[in-house]
Design a protein around this motif. Structure first.
Motif, mmCIF file in Angstrom:
data_model
loop_
_atom_site.group_PDB
_atom_site.id
_atom_site.type_symbol
_atom_site.label_atom_id
_atom_site.label_comp_id
_atom_site.label_asym_id
_atom_site.label_seq_id
_atom_site.Cartn_x
_atom_site.Cartn_y
_atom_site.Cartn_z
ATOM 1 N N ALA A 240 21.249 31.114 87.191
ATOM 2 C CA ALA A 240 21.421 32.554 87.378
ATOM 3 C C ALA A 240 21.565 33.264 86.039
ATOM 4 O O ALA A 240 20.958 34.329 85.808
ATOM 5 N N LEU A 241 22.352 32.668 85.135
ATOM 6 C CA LEU A 241 22.517 33.257 83.805
ATOM 7 C C LEU A 241 21.204 33.239 83.035
ATOM 8 O O LEU A 241 20.896 34.174 82.281
ATOM 9 N N SER A 242 20.406 32.211 83.238
ATOM 10 C CA SER A 242 19.105 32.124 82.574
ATOM 11 C C SER A 242 18.205 33.277 82.981
ATOM 12 O O SER A 242 17.558 33.916 82.140
ATOM 13 N N PHE A 243 18.164 33.577 84.286
ATOM 14 C CA PHE A 243 17.356 34.705 84.752
ATOM 15 C C PHE A 243 17.885 36.023 84.199
ATOM 16 O O PHE A 243 17.108 36.911 83.808
ATOM 17 N N LEU A 244 19.221 36.173 84.149
ATOM 18 C CA LEU A 244 19.803 37.406 83.622
ATOM 19 C C LEU A 244 19.465 37.595 82.147
ATOM 20 O O LEU A 244 19.116 38.698 81.709
ATOM 21 N N VAL A 245 19.579 36.527 81.382
ATOM 22 C CA VAL A 245 19.265 36.599 79.952
ATOM 23 C C VAL A 245 17.792 36.926 79.743
ATOM 24 O O VAL A 245 17.422 37.676 78.825
ATOM 25 N N PHE A 246 16.951 36.386 80.609
ATOM 26 C CA PHE A 246 15.506 36.626 80.494
ATOM 27 C C PHE A 246 15.143 38.071 80.844
ATOM 28 O O PHE A 246 14.282 38.679 80.198
ATOM 29 N N LEU A 247 15.836 38.642 81.832
ATOM 30 C CA LEU A 247 15.477 39.973 82.324
ATOM 31 C C LEU A 247 16.197 41.100 81.593
ATOM 32 O O LEU A 247 15.728 42.238 81.599
ATOM 33 N N SER A 248 17.345 40.806 80.984
ATOM 34 C CA SER A 248 18.144 41.857 80.360
ATOM 35 C C SER A 248 18.298 41.627 78.860
ATOM 36 O O SER A 248 18.980 40.674 78.443
ATOM 37 N N PRO A 249 17.721 42.485 78.029
ATOM 38 C CA PRO A 249 17.906 42.370 76.568
ATOM 39 C C PRO A 249 19.369 42.503 76.152
ATOM 40 O O PRO A 249 19.794 41.895 75.168
ATOM 41 N N ASP A 250 20.143 43.309 76.888
ATOM 42 C CA ASP A 250 21.549 43.492 76.541
ATOM 43 C C ASP A 250 22.328 42.186 76.700
ATOM 44 O O ASP A 250 23.099 41.794 75.814
ATOM 45 N N ILE A 251 22.133 41.524 77.831
ATOM 46 C CA ILE A 251 22.815 40.248 78.054
ATOM 47 C C ILE A 251 22.314 39.204 77.063
ATOM 48 O O ILE A 251 23.078 38.372 76.574
#
Length: 477
Positions: free
Chosen positions: A163-174
């Motif tokens: 889940a964190l991998s997808f978030l990091v991939f989709l969000s430049p801020d994260i």
């Protein structure tokens, strides 16, 4: 003559024993650290070790420091729970004796590593030292049944990482907040992440098929969905190119176990179509594959970068070329533990481009072993891999433990194939993943396949409590 074994008490009896013996912290400490003959003490320590291993499975995808520290502490706890005779008896198994031989070779190999700094020798030995934990874990899982709990903890931890991998991939801020080193890779590196996600995805394919066979529709849908999510991350977020080699081998094991005749052809066709569709829709896969062609040219022109990206494939070819020369100069016993970096430094002097690069890892397991310990080391390495493959030889049977053996076989096959392009036994994450799979699955198989240990006198005097035990020598698997 009666055969006496440590009595295994039921959870209810253990609870009663704990309540009866509880009289403050001092008594609890004495119970935990009591001798093996004290009723309940060993069972309680086994339960505590199981809980610690579950905690280890949770932290393993996230922290190398916590994994190493907790792993060695667990091994110390196991060593204090089981007798030295039990430990030594396990060395009769080639699957455990051969890793011990490789570890001993790494220790003794420091003696003939002339001119190599001791810091390099100890660093190289540290990469092999994880195998100290193989025997204790293997022994422990012959005395406990909590394998599913460990696998569940590992999967849950990786689902959080997914889940964190997808978030990091989709969000430049994260991406900037977590300090990711690559798109979709919040921790460690994409090689480690790919190794874990690919292993889990393939295992869930098998579990989905098993659920279909048992007509458990809900579980089949859940397992298939989880597998798809992990594969989607590999296809569209980030993937190590080594997976292009070991994923087909792992999927081939799925086909061999579950498909026969025309079904095999149908599954192969479906996998090929899905792979082609993923490649057509995924810029991630297209870029990874396209880079391969440019890196072959980079090796010939001694170029370190192609379009601003390091030429990992070209570097490997250069490492292998030099490694073959190192092996020729000391073919039997090699140059000693920790000698790899010093050898590459001597060859890189005065060079430019990829020829000037200095590493302590030739990115091939055979070469990494042969440089340090020669042909002798390679023989031990291949014998160990062979023994571990044989350990899971029941992977294609229809017996109850066939799925468990198959999971162990997949882990070993993944490591062997990926070690063509990396030194994955010596790398931290891949090496520990291999060790855990062999020790936990292998030990549990021995527990399931062993004849029941019974006390003949107790059975004779307590038939109503024991019922009809399984005949000695019979095997549930």
């Amino acid at each position: 003559m009666a055969v006496t074994v440590p009595e295994t008490i039921s959870p209810a009896s253990r609870k009663g024993l704990f309540i009866n013996r509880w009289n403050g912290w001092p008594n609890l400490v004495r119970l935990i650290t009591g001798t093996g003959n004290e009723p309940g003490a060993r069972d309680l320590r086994i339960g505590m070790i199981d809980a610690s291993i579950v905690a280890l499975a949770l932290v393993f995808p996230w922290s190398t420091t916590a994994t190493a520290a907790l792993g060695f502490l667990i091994c110390l706890a196991i060593a204090s729970t089981y007798s030295a005779q039990e430990m030594i008896a396990q060395l009769k198994r080639p699957a455990l004796a051969l890793p011990a031989m490789l570890l001993a070779l790494a220790a003794v190999g420091a003696a003939w590593a002339h001119g190599i700094p001791w810091a390099d020798r100890l660093h190289a030995f540290g990469k092999v030292s994880k195998f100290i934990c193989l025997l204790p874990l293997f022994l422990h899982y012959q005395h406990t049944h909590r394998v599913k709990l460990v696998f569940t903890a590992y999967v849950v931890s990786n689902l959080l990482l997914l889940a964190l991998s997808f978030l990091v991939f989709l969000s430049p801020d994260i991406y900037s907040v977590v300090g990711a080193k690559a798109p979709g890779v919040p921790l460690k590196n994409y090689i480690d992440q790919t190794q874990a996600f690919a292993f889990i995805a393939v295992v869930f394919v098998a579990l989905a098929v098993e659920a279909v066979r048992q007509r458990q529709r809900g579980q089949a849908i859940l397992f298939a969905a989880l597998s798809v999510v992990f594969f989607a991350n590999l296809a569209f977020v980030n993937i190590a190119r080594t997976a292009f080699i070991y994923l087909p081998a792992m999927l081939a094991l799925v086909i061999i176990r579950y498909a026969r005749g025309w079904y095999s052809l149908a599954i192969i066709t479906a996998i090929a179509m899905l792979a082609a569709g993923a490649w057509a829709m995924s810029p991630n896969l297209q870029v990874k594959i396209a880079r391969l062609l440019g890196e072959v040219d980079a090796f010939q022109t001694n170029t370190m970068f192609v379009n601003g990206t390091e030429t990992g494939g070209a570097e490997r070819l250069e490492f292998w070329r030099k490694s073959i020369g190192f092996i020729r100069s000391a073919p039997i016993l090699g140059h000693g533990t920790g000698s790899t970096k010093e050898l590459f430094e001597s060859e890189a002097a005065g060079q430019t481009g990829i020829m000037a690069k200095v590493v302590d890892n030739p990115h091939n397991q055979t070469l990494a072993v042969a440089i340090q310990w020669g042909i002798v080391g390679c023989l031990v390495l291949y014998a160990m891999w062979g023994a571990h493959l044989l350990l899971f030889r029941g992977a294609f049977s229809r017996q109850q433990c066939g799925v468990l053996a198959w999971i162990g076989l997949v882990a070993v096959a993944q490591n062997i194939v990926s070690s063509l392009l990396n030194s994955h036994l010596f790398d931290f994450y891949q090496g520990w993943l291999y060790l855990f799979a062999v020790a936990i699955v292998g030990g549990q198989l021995q527990r399931l396949q062993a004849p029941p240990r019974v006390d003949a006198d107790r059975i004779a005097h307590e038939p109503s409590r024991r019922g009809n035990p399984r005949p000695a020598g019979s095997r549930p698997c």
